[in-house]
Motif scaffolding. Structure first.
Motif, PDB file in Angstrom:
ATOM      1  N   PHE A  18       0.732  -1.066  -0.085  1.00 17.38           N
ATOM      2  CA  PHE A  18      -0.076   0.088   0.213  1.00 17.38           C
ATOM      3  C   PHE A  18       0.839   1.257   0.060  1.00 17.38           C
ATOM      4  N   TYR A  19       1.777   1.396   0.895  1.00 14.07           N
ATOM      5  CA  TYR A  19       2.706   2.722   1.062  1.00 14.07           C
ATOM      6  C   TYR A  19       3.388   2.715  -0.059  1.00 14.07           C
ATOM      7  N   THR A  22       1.240   4.050  -3.020  1.00 14.55           N
ATOM      8  CA  THR A  22       0.861   5.518  -2.646  1.00 14.55           C
ATOM      9  C   THR A  22       1.751   6.499  -2.471  1.00 14.55           C
ATOM     10  N   ALA A  25       3.382   7.595  -5.904  1.00 16.86           N
ATOM     11  CA  ALA A  25       2.399   8.585  -6.566  1.00 16.86           C
ATOM     12  C   ALA A  25       2.643  10.260  -6.045  1.00 16.86           C
ATOM     13  N   TRP A  80      -2.306   9.188  -6.117  1.00 21.38           N
ATOM     14  CA  TRP A  80      -2.322   8.804  -4.810  1.00 21.38           C
ATOM     15  C   TRP A  80      -3.595   7.993  -4.267  1.00 21.38           C
ATOM     16  N   HIS A  81      -4.729   8.532  -4.527  1.00 23.71           N
ATOM     17  CA  HIS A  81      -5.673   8.110  -3.993  1.00 23.71           C
ATOM     18  C   HIS A  81      -6.469   6.782  -5.019  1.00 23.71           C
ATOM     19  N   ALA A  83      -3.959   4.948  -6.483  1.00 25.14           N
ATOM     20  CA  ALA A  83      -2.872   3.807  -6.181  1.00 25.14           C
ATOM     21  C   ALA A  83      -3.148   3.106  -4.595  1.00 25.14           C
ATOM     22  N   GLY A  84      -3.819   4.131  -3.777  1.00 22.05           N
ATOM     23  CA  GLY A  84      -4.300   3.333  -2.246  1.00 22.05           C
ATOM     24  C   GLY A  84      -5.272   2.239  -2.561  1.00 22.05           C
ATOM     25  N   GLY A  89      -6.025  -0.216   0.180  1.00 21.53           N
ATOM     26  CA  GLY A  89      -6.620   0.877   1.124  1.00 21.53           C
ATOM     27  C   GLY A  89      -8.182   0.855   0.922  1.00 21.53           C
ATOM     28  N   LEU A 113      -7.698   8.308   2.538  1.00 17.70           N
ATOM     29  CA  LEU A 113      -8.017   6.839   2.588  1.00 17.70           C
ATOM     30  C   LEU A 113      -7.670   6.369   3.960  1.00 17.70           C
ATOM     31  N   ASP A 115      -5.548   3.229   5.354  1.00 19.00           N
ATOM     32  CA  ASP A 115      -4.474   2.127   5.081  1.00 19.00           C
ATOM     33  C   ASP A 115      -5.202   0.792   5.344  1.00 19.00           C
TER      34      ASP A 115
END
Length: 130
Positions: A18-19, A22, A25, A80-81, A83-84, A89, A113, A115
């Protein structure tokens, strides 16, 4: 203001996926493992660390707590959103949006989001004033 932030994760592998996604991005490189089995992200002298709690207890998230990160562009907020959501996420507070920051009174593009552990995250692009 911050040197480092540490969040607990019951599944550090899922948190890393996840990280990594995000953070990529918004221009932050992938994690490196540390000697305690956690994952460390380094960016401009700051550290973000994710891993199992040192005390061996279950990871929990803060009620009312939110971690906020800078984004370099409005497009990066949307990336970012996305990708999460694609990497474990979950959505909270809707889709990315433009608004006026209640803290600064300035226009921002913002997204939220959760995680994989349930920690609430925010990414913000602070728009330049004309």
């Amino acid at each position: 203001m911050f040197r480092h932030m540490v969040l607990g994760a019951d599944d550090p592998g899922a948190a890393r996926v996840f990280y990594d996604a995000t953070f990529a991005a918004i221009g932050v490189g992938p994690a490196s493992p540390d000697t305690k089995g956690r994952f460390v992200y380094r960016h401009e002298g700051q550290l973000f660390i994710i891993g199992r709690p040192i005390d061996g207890e279950k990871a929990t998230h803060a009620n009312g707590g939110t971690l906020g990160f800078f984004a370099p562009t409005a497009e990066a907020v949307h990336a970012w959103h996305a990708a999460g959501l694609a990497n474990g996420g979950s959505a909270c507070e809707g889709t990315p949006k433009e608004r006026v920051s209640p803290a600064t009174g300035q226009p921002v593009t913002v997204a939220y989001l959760r995680d994989p552990t349930g920690n609430k995250l925010c990414v913000v692009y602070e728009q330049e004033q004309a």
